[in-house]
Design a protein around this motif. Structure first.
Motif, PDB file in Angstrom:
ATOM      1  N   TYR A 137       0.953  -0.732   0.012  1.00  0.00           N
ATOM      2  CA  TYR A 137       0.339   0.315  -0.069  1.00  0.00           C
ATOM      3  C   TYR A 137       0.890   1.648  -0.077  1.00  0.00           C
ATOM      4  CZ  TYR A 137      -2.611   4.095   2.179  1.00  0.00           C
ATOM      5  OH  TYR A 137      -3.060   5.045   2.266  1.00  0.00           O
ATOM      6  N   ASP A 143      -4.592  -1.301  -2.942  1.00  0.00           N
ATOM      7  CA  ASP A 143      -5.784  -0.228  -2.050  1.00  0.00           C
ATOM      8  C   ASP A 143      -5.827  -0.882  -0.287  1.00  0.00           C
ATOM      9  OD1 ASP A 143      -6.626   0.721  -4.522  1.00  0.00           O
ATOM     10  OD2 ASP A 143      -8.126  -0.246  -4.305  1.00  0.00           O
ATOM     11  N   TYR A 144      -6.396   0.360   0.336  1.00  0.00           N
ATOM     12  CA  TYR A 144      -6.371   0.659   1.899  1.00  0.00           C
ATOM     13  C   TYR A 144      -7.192  -1.313   2.438  1.00  0.00           C
ATOM     14  CZ  TYR A 144      -5.869   2.450   6.807  1.00  0.00           C
ATOM     15  OH  TYR A 144      -5.756   2.980   7.674  1.00  0.00           O
TER      16      TYR A 144
END
Lengths: 316, 428
Positions: A137, A143-144
């Motif tokens: 990340y 993505d988070y």
């Protein structure tokens, strides 16, 4: 010429014909192999069942990785930069996980086998997934909220995967010339850049430290100046050597160096109980972060307290 | 002379003795030249016509030092470059090539490279596990390994980053730091092929993973062809158990290849059908090219050489006769010839090979000549039995740029000044 039937070769029996006689070793059990077989491959072979998102990995990363690699993967002091980077074909290439590493499996494998630096093979499976996801990340690769697990693993695309090719050496061909092999008129002769050779080994005023511990005298030479230690401090010395010295020996990430009186004075004045509390439970200071037990959660509270005593008493 | 004395007064103990020995010698060379008699550096009370103190008293008896160590008057030591790495547990030290006079590196002076410090492995608890694509996954103990048929071979180990600090320019004013990531020992142990034959490699087994038991769990993929060729599982170095620094009790030894694959504190060998691409074969130990792509599996250490006398640590102290000496080596085979240039590579003369020339081992060379205060651009050029000729720095830079870190085996230049001092320079 004698030939082995191909079926025998396929069955691996050919090897047996050259094997030495005797009885060496014993069968490795499945449990024994499972305990040691920790390697992960790019195709995901070896990954254990588990998973975590980058979000879930942020906490463990901050607690166990950021003191050396930085909160953004920017690297503290000379510890590795692990995010950002690039310019691989430029004059100052920056090789990081995102810009250089060809496989995400390498990251999982390495964190699992060798990190955190002072406490290898201490992370849970889900912590390894989480920290791996978080480092990906930090490199804008996932993505988070995306979960990395044994099934999603092969979805990760690493930008530099196709940039590696097998060694092509010998890549240059010099000839064994003896006369008129170079034109001295075209010579550009460049000497060394001043001040980078560690001549501190020979000269004390060189300004270059002779070891990672700066210009402090080596342990053996300092022996005569050692103060008398309490029983607690003596008990804590070996823990200090194994668990604390990595940071407190060289002053990494703002850690006060063991033996540095001025660095410890203000801290000692807070009282031993406070220092022990910080060492056991962690502490965010102005200059750096002390992770709980330095990341060595396998240590008992008593062992940590003894190590603190050793550091305090050795720094007065 | 005064400057030397003042500088020496700031030093202490061993450093002072060493500095005085070297500094006085340099000063003598600078100011007196060849015509001056040897300066008295020692204690006149111990020198003719007086009878030395050590003659008039008994010395130590046997076993005063059960293991033994070098004379206190010597100063042989590995040294490091602290700014290279973040911490000493993951770092490197260099062998003092400038002080050594043989092809065998004393075990205590073998260069060090760790990624997680030196583990203290108890041999009673030692196990070597071999598993994966094999007929019989087995665990071997120390006793098993010591009972198996063994071999002994003299082979060098070189870190592929040897000289790597100098891709962009000359940095290190010392032979120890420009070339000291190489050492050579007699290694004893079991051929890896013997062990692999014994467990029975399945036909699809094309690679092995060798893994250490240190804090870095160092791991490297090695092609089966090399594993079955000349790799060894070693328990002895120079006739005695391995030093802890060299993998005690058991290490892998992969002759001629970059040192990192010779996994120390070896605990496990897995046979597989493809490489593992672990950190030390992707992030590290790959060679970045100018176009941004990288070479992988750059295993072999190509032919290299360096002059060890004179060098920055060993300036020329006397005019007249001098024996130029040095070391050459090749990971592909045996050193066949070494040539010397005194003019930066314009003309070359063949040196002698000194003593034995063994494959994948340090090999000494020698050239007897005279020096009378002229400036030299001293270079050596190794040739191995594959016909490979050690390249120039310009050739390497043209092919690889300056960012590949590893495998810099170019011809090295020492600039000998009129006063006998020796400096590291690069000619481009």
């Amino acid at each position: 010429m004698f030939k082995f039937p191909s079926a025998l070769i396929a069955a691996g029996l050919l090897a047996c014909t050259t094997a030495i006689a005797g009885d060496f070793g014993r069968a490795a059990t499945d449990a024994e192999i499972a305990g040691w077989d920790i390697d992960i491959r790019p195709d995901g072979k070896g990954l254990p069942v588990g998973g975590a998102t980058a979000e879930e990995g942020e906490g463990p990363y901050e607690a166990k990785c950021a003191m050396c690699h930085g909160s953004f993967g920017e690297g503290v002091d000379r510890w590795p930069v692990i995010a950002g980077g690039g310019d691989l074909d430029g004059t100052d290439p920056k090789k990081t996980v995102g810009s250089y590493w060809p496989y995400a499996s390498t990251l999982w494998d390495y964190i699992n086998r060798a990190m955190p630096y002072p406490a290898p093979q201490s992370l849970t499976v889900d912590e390894v997934y989480g920290i791996t996801a978080y480092v990906l990340y930090l490199n804008d690769l996932v993505d988070y909220e995306w979960e990395l697990n044994q099934d999603t693993f092969t979805e990760v695309v690493m930008p530099n995967t196709d940039s590696f090719f097998v060694d092509t050496r010998p890549d240059v061909q010099n000839t064994r010339c003896f006369e008129n092999c170079a034109d001295p008129a075209s010579f550009k002769i460049v000497g060394v850049i001043g001040g980078v050779s560690p001549t501190g080994h020979f000269k004390e005023d060189s300004g270059v430290a002779s070891s990672h511990y700066g210009d402090q005298p080596a342990e053996e030479e300092a022996g005569a100046e050692k103060v008398a230690l309490s029983a607690d401090a003596m008990a804590g010395e070996s823990v200090h050597q194994q668990a604390c010295l990595a940071c407190h020996g060289a002053g990494i990430a703002g850690a006060p160096k063991t033996g540095d009186k001025s660095a410890w004075e203000g801290r000692v004045s807070q009282g031993l109980a406070t220092l022990v509390d910080h060492a056991i439970n962690g502490y965010q200071g102005n200059n750096g972060y002390m992770p709980p037990k330095g990341g060595r959660m396998d240590l008992s509270d008593e062992a940590v307290a003894q190590a603190v005593s050793f550091m305090v008493e050795s720094s007065q | 002379m005064k400057a030397v004395a003042e500088e020496a007064s700031a030093l202490k103990g061993q450093d002072r003795r060493e500095f005085l020995r070297k500094g006085l010698a340099v000063a003598a060379g600078v100011t007196a030249g060849a015509a001056a008699p040897a300066l008295a550096k020692g204690n006149p009370a111990d020198m003719a016509p007086n009878v030395p103190s050590w003659t008039k008293s008994l010395g130590r008896g046997v076993v005063a030092r059960p293991y033994g160590r070098p004379s206190d008057f010597t100063d042989l030591q590995r040294r490091t470059v602290p700014w290279l790495t973040a911490s000493p547990e993951s770092s490197i030290s260099f062998s003092p090539l400038q002080d050594l006079k043989g092809i065998i590196t004393p075990s205590g002076l073998h260069f060090e490279r760790y990624h997680g410090g030196i583990p203290e492995v108890n041999p009673d608890s030692y196990q070597l596990m071999i598993h994966g694509l094999v007929d019989r996954p087995l665990i071997f103990t120390m006793e098993d390994l010591l009972r198996m048929p063994s071999v002994s071979e003299i082979r060098f180990i070189e870190c592929p980053a040897n000289g790597g600090m100098e891709w962009k320019g000359a940095q290190m004013e010392a032979l120890q730091f420009t070339h000291g990531m190489i050492s050579c020992s007699e290694w004893t142990g079991v051929r890896l092929s013997t062990l692999l034959d014994y467990v029975g490699v399945k036909p699809e087994g094309k690679w092995i993973l060798a893994e250490g038991s240190d804090a870095s769990g160092m791991s490297r993929s090695i092609p089966m062809e090399k594993a079955l060729d000349d790799a060894m599982v070693c328990y002895a170095q120079n006739g005695e158990p391995l030093r802890p620094e060299q993998g005690y009790p058991v290490r892998l030894m992969v002759p001629g290849w970059e040192g990192n694959v010779s996994i120390k504190w070896l605990r496990r060998i897995e046979v597989g059908d493809q490489p593992w691409y672990h950190r030390e074969e992707t992030s590290k130990y790959t060679d970045l090219m100018p176009d941004g792509r990288s070479r992988k599996f750059t295993f072999v250490q190509e032919a290299n050489s360096v002059v060890t006398n004179p060098c920055p640590e060993n300036p020329i102290r006397h005019k007249g006769f001098i024996e130029i000496e040095g070391l050459a080596w090749s990971g592909r085979g045996t050193i066949k010839a070494v040539d010397l240039s005194f003019d930066g590579g314009v003309t070359w003369k063949q040196a002698e090979i000194k003593g034995v020339a063994l494959p994948k081992a340090l090999t000494r060379f020698s050239f007897k000549t005279e020096w009378n205060g002229e400036e030299w651009m001293l270079q050596s050029r190794a040739v191995d039995d594959t016909g490979y000729v050690q390249p120039t720095l310009a050739q390497l830079r043209e092919a690889r740029g300056v960012n590949s870190i590893y495998h810099k085996n170019s011809i090295h230049t020492w600039n000998v000044h009129a006063n006998g001092e020796v400096h590291n320079v690069q000619i481009s």
